[in-house]
Scaffold this motif. Sequence first.
Motif, PDB file in Angstrom:
ATOM      1  N   UNK A 277     -36.337  41.457  17.388  1.00 11.71           N
ATOM      2  CA  UNK A 277     -37.604  41.324  18.120  1.00 11.71           C
ATOM      3  C   UNK A 277     -37.959  39.853  18.336  1.00 11.71           C
ATOM      4  N   UNK A 278     -37.796  39.047  17.296  1.00  4.54           N
ATOM      5  CA  UNK A 278     -38.309  37.678  17.437  1.00  4.54           C
ATOM      6  C   UNK A 278     -37.352  36.759  18.199  1.00  4.54           C
ATOM      7  N   UNK A 279     -36.058  37.087  18.233  1.00  8.54           N
ATOM      8  CA  UNK A 279     -35.124  36.200  18.952  1.00  8.54           C
ATOM      9  C   UNK A 279     -34.968  36.599  20.419  1.00  8.54           C
ATOM     10  N   UNK A 280     -35.045  37.894  20.719  1.00  6.16           N
ATOM     11  CA  UNK A 280     -34.797  38.285  22.116  1.00  6.16           C
ATOM     12  C   UNK A 280     -36.039  38.825  22.818  1.00  6.16           C
ATOM     13  N   UNK A 281     -37.100  39.134  22.054  1.00  4.10           N
ATOM     14  CA  UNK A 281     -38.349  39.583  22.669  1.00  4.10           C
ATOM     15  C   UNK A 281     -38.838  38.542  23.665  1.00  4.10           C
ATOM     16  N   UNK A 282     -39.492  39.012  24.733  1.00  8.18           N
ATOM     17  CA  UNK A 282     -39.984  38.132  25.803  1.00  8.18           C
ATOM     18  C   UNK A 282     -38.844  37.248  26.332  1.00  8.18           C
ATOM     19  N   UNK A 283     -37.611  37.768  26.251  1.00  2.00           N
ATOM     20  CA  UNK A 283     -36.410  37.034  26.677  1.00  2.00           C
ATOM     21  C   UNK A 283     -36.381  35.609  26.093  1.00  2.00           C
ATOM     22  N   UNK A 284     -36.814  35.510  24.845  1.00  2.00           N
ATOM     23  CA  UNK A 284     -36.757  34.209  24.165  1.00  2.00           C
ATOM     24  C   UNK A 284     -37.758  33.200  24.693  1.00  2.00           C
ATOM     25  N   UNK A 285     -38.778  33.687  25.392  1.00  2.00           N
ATOM     26  CA  UNK A 285     -39.740  32.763  26.018  1.00  2.00           C
ATOM     27  C   UNK A 285     -41.118  32.825  25.350  1.00  2.00           C
ATOM     28  N   UNK A 286     -41.146  33.001  24.047  1.00  2.00           N
ATOM     29  CA  UNK A 286     -42.400  32.827  23.308  1.00  2.00           C
ATOM     30  C   UNK A 286     -42.341  31.464  22.632  1.00  2.00           C
ATOM     31  N   UNK A 287     -43.492  30.857  22.437  1.00  2.00           N
ATOM     32  CA  UNK A 287     -43.472  29.614  21.655  1.00  2.00           C
ATOM     33  C   UNK A 287     -43.088  29.922  20.213  1.00  2.00           C
ATOM     34  N   UNK A 288     -43.263  31.189  19.811  1.00  2.00           N
ATOM     35  CA  UNK A 288     -42.945  31.583  18.436  1.00  2.00           C
ATOM     36  C   UNK A 288     -41.557  32.228  18.313  1.00  2.00           C
ATOM     37  N   UNK A 289     -40.799  32.265  19.389  1.00  2.00           N
ATOM     38  CA  UNK A 289     -39.464  32.886  19.352  1.00  2.00           C
ATOM     39  C   UNK A 289     -38.621  32.333  18.206  1.00  2.00           C
ATOM     40  N   UNK A 290     -37.878  33.231  17.575  1.00  2.00           N
ATOM     41  CA  UNK A 290     -36.944  32.791  16.546  1.00  2.00           C
ATOM     42  C   UNK A 290     -35.776  32.067  17.209  1.00  2.00           C
ATOM     43  N   UNK A 291     -35.607  30.795  16.864  1.00  2.00           N
ATOM     44  CA  UNK A 291     -34.554  29.998  17.503  1.00  2.00           C
ATOM     45  C   UNK A 291     -33.448  29.604  16.529  1.00  2.00           C
ATOM     46  N   UNK A 292     -33.758  29.642  15.233  1.00  4.52           N
ATOM     47  CA  UNK A 292     -32.747  29.220  14.251  1.00  4.52           C
ATOM     48  C   UNK A 292     -32.714  30.219  13.082  1.00  4.52           C
ATOM     49  N   UNK A 293     -31.518  30.703  12.802  1.00  5.45           N
ATOM     50  CA  UNK A 293     -31.334  31.581  11.650  1.00  5.45           C
ATOM     51  C   UNK A 293     -30.583  30.787  10.590  1.00  5.45           C
ATOM     52  N   UNK A 294     -31.271  30.520   9.492  1.00 10.89           N
ATOM     53  CA  UNK A 294     -30.675  29.755   8.399  1.00 10.89           C
ATOM     54  C   UNK A 294     -30.289  30.790   7.336  1.00 10.89           C
ATOM     55  N   UNK A 295     -29.008  31.090   7.274  1.00  6.44           N
ATOM     56  CA  UNK A 295     -28.584  32.258   6.493  1.00  6.44           C
ATOM     57  C   UNK A 295     -27.635  31.842   5.372  1.00  6.44           C
TER      58      UNK A 295
END
Length: 497
Positions: A277-295
């Motif tokens: 949801x957070x990385x692809x929701x709104x096609x990645x166009x939220x200011x809150x989009x998940x951009x980095x996964x530190x795993x």
Amino acid sequence: MIDSLMQRLGVAPEQYRNGDIAVATPIDGSEIGRVRTATAQEIDTAIANAQRAFEAWRQVPAPRRGELVRLFGDQLRRHKEDLGALVTWECGKILQEGLGEVQEMIDICDLAVGQSRQLYGLTIASERPGHHMRESWHPLGPIGLITAFNFPVAPWAWNAALALVCGDSLLWKPSEKSPLTALACQALLERAMAEFGDDAPQYLSQVIIGERAAGEQLTDDARIPLISATGSTRMGREVGPRVAARFGRSILELGGNNAMILTPSADLDMAVRAILFSAVGTAGQRCTTLRRLVVHHSIKEEVVTRLKQAYAGISIGDPLEGNLIGPLIDRQAFDTMQAVLTQAREQGANVFGGQRQLAEQYPEGYYVAPAIVEVEGQSDLVRHETFAPILYVIGYEALDEAIALNNDVPQGLSSCIFTTDVREAETFVSAVGSDCGIANVNIGPSGAEIGGAFGGEKETGGGRESGSDVWKSYMRRQTNTVNYSRELPLAQGIKFD
Ligand code: UN1
């Protein structure tokens, strides 16, 4: 379709059928409206009118001002489907998210109505006998609102609902990519004003259509004590100093580069859903989009495999038709995304996805497969916000290292950790943890509720909008010392006779 939506929302055809700015739907690139840029003279008049409206509105008791916001919230409830659909038409986000955005507006209206009876100050002990001190909050003035295409209505409402109960008038410059939704919100607010009665002054709220020059004119005008701007860091870098140069105040809500730390103890099923949801929701166009996964290294391979499977099953297409990913806003967004992916490949990153989709069906619609990009560390590319569905995946070994990665970007909006270890969770939200304005545990970085203060640190701009005590930003604080004695003692024990 647009005509019937606009008609139900109360926008007259002459407002959106002629003008120098063409509005295209990202769904297929076709034109859905034309609006006219306001002249400098018209903007000047609008500011003067907003000033007069403020002078009347500030005298209306705050709970009564709350009644206007209650009526506006009613209009939004009644027209949620229409406005949600218009958001989808104009900015391309899927209908569920368009409706969600309108729900955010309704929620902030509810909050603001209650707040209208709670615009309270402090009483403070005075050192002098027969004196008391208090703090009063007074209406501030006409508020300038600059908003972005990706959330064309909710951030306006966060500001507008609170500013209205605080006694301020509104001047709204929406993104030139999303003026139709702004005209619709204005029409709904005008309906609420008509129901409300005569004590809502004319010009209490105005929409200013224009591009950069219109924003600059608002930004530079000393009659506007507060500019609240949502958009890119580049925009904020211009707005902030201009407003400061005239000693105005600003609320800046700018770029994010939001991370999730995924630890070995995390519930991976939950985490994968949250990432999706957070990385692809709104096609990645939220200011809150998940951009980095530190795993964590020990689970990295498994997580990436599961993500790739999940990504492969996501439906991409018409945002009105039940798909999960709609189009990017325009060709420029697509080109930027492709350029970034090319650079990532050149730097040796492993890129999955990212290709254009449905190009034959929609030659002028820019649909993309969301991308997963495995990188070794945080290059400048990773540290830069690209407004598209690109998720960088970075491995870590120790929690300290993961927190350092979370913080080692210029932006500071949102962040989260997935863990079932209470020590890790509490460390992440402690003073030595995330440096962001938002730090979540076991939920993704996007989709904040309106009850909390929303915004972030560093290049995100430092502003806060929405809940908590943010209402204070729309008022001016006054300290009062009242002497009810027959003496005139001076503070600090000074004798002056
Ligand atoms: C934005 O992208 O500018 O937390 C706002 C969220 C939404 C607001 C996003 N409530 O994702």
